[in-house]
Scaffold this motif. Structure first.
Motif, PDB file in Angstrom:
ATOM      1  N   TRP A  34       0.804  -1.225   0.000  1.00  9.34           N
ATOM      2  CA  TRP A  34       0.000   0.000   0.000  1.00  9.34           C
ATOM      3  C   TRP A  34       0.833   1.268   0.000  1.00  9.34           C
ATOM      4  CZ3 TRP A  34      -4.181  -1.000  -2.157  1.00  9.34           C
ATOM      5  CH2 TRP A  34      -4.769  -2.253  -2.003  1.00  9.34           C
ATOM      6  N   PHE A  38       0.634   3.949  -2.928  1.00  9.57           N
ATOM      7  CA  PHE A  38       0.418   5.362  -2.591  1.00  9.57           C
ATOM      8  C   PHE A  38       1.427   6.251  -3.312  1.00  9.57           C
ATOM      9  CE2 PHE A  38       1.684   8.971   0.042  1.00  9.57           C
ATOM     10  CZ  PHE A  38       0.492   9.663   0.098  1.00  9.57           C
ATOM     11  N   ALA A  94      -9.916  -4.093  -0.778  1.00 10.92           N
ATOM     12  CA  ALA A  94      -8.735  -3.649  -1.529  1.00 10.92           C
ATOM     13  C   ALA A  94      -9.082  -2.460  -2.420  1.00 10.92           C
ATOM     14  CB  ALA A  94      -8.169  -4.796  -2.354  1.00 10.92           C
ATOM     15  N   LEU A  97      -9.142   0.550  -0.286  1.00 14.57           N
ATOM     16  CA  LEU A  97      -7.773   0.963   0.019  1.00 14.57           C
ATOM     17  C   LEU A  97      -7.133   1.665  -1.177  1.00 14.57           C
ATOM     18  CD1 LEU A  97      -6.494  -2.103   2.065  1.00 14.57           C
ATOM     19  CD2 LEU A  97      -6.865   0.221   2.909  1.00 14.57           C
ATOM     20  N   CYS A  98      -7.414   1.185  -2.374  1.00 14.25           N
ATOM     21  CA  CYS A  98      -6.916   1.858  -3.581  1.00 14.25           C
ATOM     22  C   CYS A  98      -7.488   3.271  -3.679  1.00 14.25           C
ATOM     23  CB  CYS A  98      -7.302   1.064  -4.837  1.00 14.25           C
ATOM     24  SG  CYS A  98      -6.406  -0.468  -5.084  1.00 14.25           S
ATOM     25  N   CYS A 101      -5.865   5.503  -1.127  1.00 12.66           N
ATOM     26  CA  CYS A 101      -4.522   5.893  -1.559  1.00 12.66           C
ATOM     27  C   CYS A 101      -4.589   7.014  -2.586  1.00 12.66           C
ATOM     28  CB  CYS A 101      -3.776   4.701  -2.147  1.00 12.66           C
ATOM     29  SG  CYS A 101      -3.186   3.520  -0.934  1.00 12.66           S
TER      30      CYS A 101
END
Length: 132
Positions: A34, A38, A94, A97-98, A101
């Motif tokens: 991650w 990022f 996920a 989270l993407c 970021c």
């Protein structure tokens, strides 16, 4: 369980399990993927917008930032769709989270500016290589 071809979940897990069978290696990958993603979003923030799409203006803690629909956004979109196709439940996490970021990298990039963001991008992975 999985689908055929590129998004065959069982095949991906079998490859991942064979390649990453050390529990510490798995943990390192789960933690450091991650930050690497990022930093990719951070540098891609400075690419020009695609297709003349409108930008989204946000304000957080008194700082204004524009969410640009550029190469970074489309990278996030492709990865998010890929993860959801692999597994809808875990892939949704996920994908979130993407998206996180991408939004966080937009804030950081607008705060740092282009010249300082490049320095952070080159320093950031070096710190992780030293401690992993």
């Amino acid at each position: 369980m999985g689908k055929y071809g590129l998004i065959d979940l069982e095949k991906h897990f079998a490859f991942y399990g064979a390649y990453h069978n050390n529990s510490i290696n798995i943990l390192i990958h789960m933690i450091f993927v991650w930050p690497i993603f990022f930093t990719a979003c951070l540098i891609l923030y400075f690419t020009p917008p695609l297709f003349n799409l409108p930008r989204v203006e946000l304000s957080l803690f008194g700082d204004d930032v524009a969410l640009l629909f550029n190469l970074g956004f489309f990278l996030v979109l492709i990865y998010a769709i890929f993860y959801i196709c692999l597994d809808p439940k875990a892939g949704s996490l996920a994908a979130l989270l993407c998206a996180f970021c991408w939004v966080a990298s937009c804030f950081v990039a607008s705060w740092l500016g282009f010249s300082l963001a490049w320095k952070v991008i080159f320093l950031f992975p070096f710190l992780f290589w030293c401690y992993s």
